[in-house]
Design an enzyme around this catalytic site. Structure first.
Site, PDB file in Angstrom:
ATOM      1  N   ASP A  76       0.831  -1.205   0.000  1.00 10.25           N
ATOM      2  CA  ASP A  76       0.000   0.000   0.000  1.00 10.25           C
ATOM      3  C   ASP A  76       0.876   1.270   0.000  1.00 10.25           C
ATOM      4  O   ASP A  76       1.860   1.356   0.742  1.00 10.25           O
ATOM      5  CB  ASP A  76      -0.856  -0.033   1.276  1.00 10.25           C
ATOM      6  CG  ASP A  76      -1.948   1.012   1.293  1.00 10.25           C
ATOM      7  OD1 ASP A  76      -2.848   0.933   0.442  1.00 10.25           O
ATOM      8  OD2 ASP A  76      -1.913   1.904   2.170  1.00 10.25           O
TER       9      ASP A  76
ATOM     10  N   GLU B 231      14.064 -15.382   0.433  1.00 12.75           N
ATOM     11  CA  GLU B 231      14.447 -16.496   1.306  1.00 12.75           C
ATOM     12  C   GLU B 231      13.460 -17.652   1.160  1.00 12.75           C
ATOM     13  O   GLU B 231      13.712 -18.747   1.633  1.00 12.75           O
ATOM     14  CB  GLU B 231      14.450 -16.049   2.781  1.00 12.75           C
ATOM     15  CG  GLU B 231      15.594 -15.118   3.133  1.00 12.75           C
ATOM     16  CD  GLU B 231      15.371 -14.450   4.494  1.00 12.75           C
ATOM     17  OE1 GLU B 231      14.421 -14.816   5.231  1.00 12.75           O
ATOM     18  OE2 GLU B 231      16.152 -13.529   4.798  1.00 12.75           O
TER      19      GLU B 231
HETATM   20  C1  GLC Z   1      -4.186   3.061  -0.613  1.00 16.50           C
HETATM   21  C2  GLC Z   1      -5.418   2.199  -0.482  1.00 16.50           C
HETATM   22  C3  GLC Z   1      -6.555   3.055  -0.024  1.00 16.50           C
HETATM   23  C4  GLC Z   1      -6.197   3.648   1.325  1.00 16.50           C
HETATM   24  C5  GLC Z   1      -4.893   4.408   1.257  1.00 16.50           C
HETATM   25  C6  GLC Z   1      -4.350   4.684   2.620  1.00 16.50           C
HETATM   26  O1  GLC Z   1      -4.322   4.008  -1.611  1.00 16.50           O
HETATM   27  O2  GLC Z   1      -5.662   1.529  -1.678  1.00 16.50           O
HETATM   28  O3  GLC Z   1      -7.737   2.326   0.078  1.00 16.50           O
HETATM   29  O4  GLC Z   1      -7.220   4.514   1.732  1.00 16.50           O
HETATM   30  O5  GLC Z   1      -3.892   3.652   0.612  1.00 16.50           O
HETATM   31  O6  GLC Z   1      -3.900   3.509   3.227  1.00 16.50           O
END
Ligand code: GLC
Ligand code: CA
Length: 572
Positions: free
Chosen positions: A219, A269
């Site tokens: 993310d 790993e």
């Molecule tokens: C990314 C995710 C989104 C979230 C953001 C903060 O863009 O896809 O859903 O709100 O990160 O974590």
């Protein structure tokens, strides 16, 4: 090397052949767990619910599931606010439920990729609570990004930066300091120069890899390395202009790559090496840095999200990405929908100006325009089916989002009091947020939540949702569900090399290409039907009669007379 094209598959300990390159052309199905299937009638989807619906995934024919966050969370941002990176949210189940789910997925031949959220924790994370109760300058505060206030009495934030969900990105903590949160206030940003933070994420990667997870979706992968040394910090307006060359204080800085080099060592790993895909909203030319074999290995290409349903725009995106992924040693990644954007059936039914993404770094997923202007539902769905078939014919991996196999539209009519997305609460007058693509799935024609569970779902489903349910569509061979199943089955059989050759169709608004093995995909973006080459139609997104492909449709075919190949755009 996990990402080099390998010809000899490795044999795992259990004697089952494990292909380390399984991800290169995988169809990956995203599950947003709270809205997928609810096993215990509390209105919230859960892990046992997912396990119970594995037959649907197997019948659909996906290669892998990407599971959005399922960690303990107060749900300030749909689970992207994580309290504990190495546990399951009790609302969703237990670690034992997770183990049972992964075993059942693997038994069905489906891999599991999980979301990992390294840019920020939640404000309920023990480390953040420690930071709040520790003094300024303490090691506890150093795990996050705390700064003194500015202005004569120190009451002003360190800068005028805005959160991605709107509103200020700095929150005061009452002792003269502020912490940075690029997203909701409940999502404090980590300080990635802190060695404890780095070590802890390596431990998290090992924790889940040891449990058999096959890969990670990272993310906000482009946000971790920050440079906040400028004094004063740049203004928000200044940041808005200069952003694509690595000089921005928090997006796409070069420093982020040393983090992923460490991650890659850990992922390698394992046998087969664990995969990773970056959610990095960066200029296409900088995507390869995240996707290279010594980094995460893959990076999402979100460019189709901002393309209109237009042959020229699709062709530019496809050509550019095949060339770029070829250079990085990765494979292409295609995305038409996910949990952050307006569903593609709806985008393609709106006038382009209303359907468009707001493009600025880190924020392209905040679609504005909503779904209220004249939505042509049937046209949108027709085009969505065409775009999906086109995407599934491309070399590389295709990322599908739950519910698109049912042709779901964005749900626009959600009462304000039922909304959950922080975007709505922080910036609702500009953007209603992402709840409309996160409505719990309809599994059956009737029942309190159309088979999602035995009670009302946590986000309201529209009346008549049952007509779109899996149960209803299963009985209809012309349904979108059948199209996805047929296409994924064919794709599995037909995918070979990662080469694509464009064919000149003779029509202006048509995309036609060939894949090795002699199959072709033709998408008619124009308003009139076109004549297809003489051949066997393998599948089409709308009915082909007398060899004519209707407007806004795609067909895959094998020619009776092989055609001289057109121009090679990529040698795999
Ligand atoms: C990314 C995710 C989104 C979230 C953001 C903060 O863009 O896809 O859903 O709100 O990160 O974590
Ligand atoms: Ca539940």
């Amino acid at each position: 090397m996990p990402n080099a094209v390998q010809t000899t598959p490795e044999v795992g300990l259990d004697g089952i052949t494990e292909d380390p390159d399984w991800w290169r052309q995988a169809a990956v199905y995203q599950i947003y767990p709270r809205s997928f299937a609810d096993s215990n009638g509390d209105g919230i989807g859960d892990l046992v619910g997912i396990t119970s619906r594995i037959p649907h995934l197997a019948a659909l024919g996906v290669d892998a599931v990407w599971l959005s966050p399922f960690y303990p969370s107060a749900l300030a941002d749909g689970g992207y606010d994580v309290d504990d990176y190495r546990d399951v949210d009790p609302k969703l189940g237990t670690l034992a439920d997770f183990d049972a789910m992964i075993a059942a997925l693997h038994d069905a031949g489906i891999k599991l990729v999980i979301d990992i959220v390294p840019n920020h924790s939640s404000n309920q994370h023990p480390w953040f609570k420690e930071a709040l109760s520790a003094p300024k300058g303490s090691p506890e505060r150093d795990r996050y990004i705390f700064r003194d206030g500015t202005g004569p009495d120190g009451a002003q934030p360190p800068s005028d930066w805005e959160s991605m969900f709107g509103g200020p990105a700095w929150e005061p903590v009452g002792d003269g300091q502020f912490y940075l949160h690029l997203f909701a206030r409940e999502q404090p940003d980590f300080n990635w120069e802190n060695q404890e933070v780095r070590a802890d994420f390596l431990a998290t990667l090992r924790f889940w890899s040891d449990r058999g997870v096959d890969g990670f979706r990272v993310d906000v992968a482009h946000g971790l390395a920050k440079d906040l040394t400028a004094d004063p910090l740049a203004t928000w307006a200044e940041l808005d202009s200069a952003t694509t060359d690595g000089s921005h204080p928090f997006w796409d800085r070069d420093g982020v790559h040393s983090i992923y080099a460490e991650w890659r060592k850990v992922l390698n790993e394992y046998d087969p090496p664990r995969t990773a895909v970056a959610e990095a909203w960066v200029a296409p030319s900088r995507r390869a840095r995240f996707a290279s074999p010594d980094s995460l290995g893959q990076s999402f290409n979100f460019d189709l999200l901002s393309a209109d349903f237009d042959a020229g725009q699709f062709r530019v995106v496809i050509t550019e990405d095949l060339a770029l992924s070829g250079k990085s040693g990765s494979s292409s990644t295609w995305v038409l929908s996910n949990h952050d954007v307006v569903r593609h059936a709806t985008r393609y039914g709106l006038p382009p100006k209303d359907a468009h993404c707001t493009i600025w770094p880190g924020r392209a997923w905040l679609l504005t325009g909503g779904t209220r202007p004249a939505l042509e539902r049937n046209l949108g769905l027709r085009r969505a089916r065409a775009a999906t078939l086109l995407m599934l014919a491309l070399p590389g991996s295709a990322y599908l989002y739950q519910g698109e196999e049912l042709g779901l539209h964005e749900i626009a009519d959600i009462p304000d009091e039922a909304r959950q997305d922080p975007t709505f609460f922080r910036n609702g007058d500009v953007d209603v947020g992402r709840d409309g693509c996160r409505i719990p799935l309809p599994w059956s024609a009737g029942g309190p939540s159309f088979g999602f569970g035995t009670a009302a779902a946590h986000l309201p489903q529209p009346a008549g949702f049952g007509r779109l349910s899996v149960e209803t569509q299963e009985g209809d061979p012309s349904s979108t569900l059948w199209m996805y199943r047929d296409a994924l089955r064919l794709r599995r059989r037909l995918q070979s090399s990662e080469r694509l050759r464009w064919v000149d169709s003779g029509y202006p608004d048509v995309l036609h290409f060939q894949r090795d093995g002699g199959w072709e995909s033709v998408t008619n973006f124009q308003d009139q039907p076109i004549a297809l080459p003489d051949g066997e139609i393998l599948i089409s997104s709308s009915v082909v009669t007398d060899g004519r492909l209707p407007a806004n449709s795609t067909a895959w075919l094998v020619r009776r007379e092989p055609e001289t190949p057109g121009k090679h755009v990529r040698e795999g």
